[in-house]
Design a protein around this motif. Structure first.
Motif: not given
Length: 385
Positions: A62-64, A69-73, A98-100, A139-141
């Protein structure tokens, strides 16, 4: 994520791009709690863990993908009775991660950089991230400092950042990591957004009184558990850095005087190994009236009975005396300094986590659980009031 801050801070300094998977919620018998993280850089290097091994391979993938893709999921992993050996937690738990992606142009990169730099240096701050809600906010921080100031933003309603900062500040004051439910307009009505708030605070303190042979082993155990460890003894010939090379501090002073003048909090652990009444009694009279997490004293049962009598004569109440763990340690049959240190460390962990200290074999209680009842620091404050 802040649990691997030192490594991630170094990756950022080296200009690496990476994706980080953070545990945001758990259910059942999950081996790691919210905030645990695994990260993968663009070269395939991996650090950290989200499950102790159960789902690491799938999270790595998932991290790869997120890096590409640059997408958070957000993804859920759980046990399946139909296929216990498929990707999932065969221990019976459920873990949401959460994968960021943290690429060069990631919106939250600078906020994460500041949070990781603070945590890597044992600074104090709270990182709040949207872990459930509208896809555009995921993913907003927001980074919140002890004075209430904050950087970054969660997007959406203007009041959201202010409310989130206040909630994160409350968790920061308690030194806890947890989730907060808010609405998108910043009100406290849960249902719209879920925030994961990770806190970075300086390590808790362990103060070991008595520069005896058992103390050196306990210092090593305390450092292993993540404490800032101080050794204190009034005898300069014994209280030397050469005898306690792993200690953060070695102090020559009367124990009760040092404790009275030293900052402590609800996470502080006090271990009294002197088993000498002229040191123990004035020290414990101070310690048992302070809002600390743990007070333990070494000695035989006869020593404990004599110490209890002296403390009563010194005016300590039943409630204050009930906080004393004496003789210190769990019953492991320990004999060597190392075995004794393990016994003491086990009792400290059990007190912190709400464990029973009995063998897991044949038991039915959950293995992974939060401490029952109120936090130790809250109980300690009440006892000291």
């Amino acid at each position: 994520m802040l649990d691997i801050a030192e490594e991630l801070d170094r990756w950022l300094a080296e200009g690496r791009e990476f994706a980080v998977a953070t545990v945001v919620s758990v259910g059942g018998s999950a081996p790691r709690g919210p905030g645990a993280a695994l990260a993968v850089d663009s070269g395939g290097t991996v650090i950290g863990s989200v499950s102790g091994g159960c789902v690491e391979g799938a999270v790595y993938d998932l991290c790869a993908d997120a890096l590409r893709t640059g997408e958070t999921l957000r993804e859920r992993f759980g046990y399946s009775d139909e296929d216990a050996f498929a990707v999932g937690l065969t221990c019976g738990g459920i873990v949401d991660v959460l994968v960021t992606p943290v690429g060069a142009d990631a919106p939250a990169r600078e906020v994460l950089r500041a949070a990781l730099a603070t945590a890597a240096r044992s600074g104090t701050a709270a990182l709040a991230r949207v872990v459930e809600g509208p896809p555009e906010l995921l993913g907003r921080a927001l980074l919140v400092r002890p004075d209430g100031s904050h950087t970054g933003g969660l997007g959406g309603h203007p009041d959201l950042d202010r409310t989130a900062a206040a909630e994160a500040g409350a968790l920061l004051d308690a030194g806890r990591t947890g989730t907060v439910g808010l609405s998108e307009d910043g009100s406290h009505c849960p249902g719209g957004l879920t925030l994961l708030v990770e806190t970075s605070v300086p390590p808790p303190r362990m103060i070991v009184f008595g520069a005896v042979d058992f103390a050196a082993a306990l210092v090593r155990a305390g450092k292993f558990l993540g404490y800032h460890v101080t050794v204190c003894d009034a005898r300069p010939v014994f209280a030397t850095p050469a005898r306690f090379p792993r200690a953060d501090e070695v102090v020559v002073d009367w124990p009760h005087r040092y404790l009275r003048d030293t900052p402590t909090d609800g996470r502080t652990v006090l271990c009294v190994l002197t088993h000498d009444a002229k040191f123990d009694v004035p020290l414990l009279a101070e310690a048992l009236r302070m809002p600390v997490a743990f007070v333990g004293a070494m000695g035989s049962r006869r020593t404990h009975e004599d110490r209890d009598r002296r403390l009563r004569q010194a005016g300590l109440s039943e409630d204050e005396l009930s906080r004393l763990r004496s003789p210190i340690g769990l019953d492991l049959g320990a004999r060597t300094p190392e075995e004794t240190a393990l016994s003491i460390a086990a009792e400290i962990v059990a007190a912190r986590r709400g464990g029973t200290g009995v063998p897991l074999t044949g038991g039915a209680a959950p293995i992974h659980r939060e401490a029952t009842g109120r936090p130790p620091e809250e109980k300690a404050r009440e006892a000291a009031a």
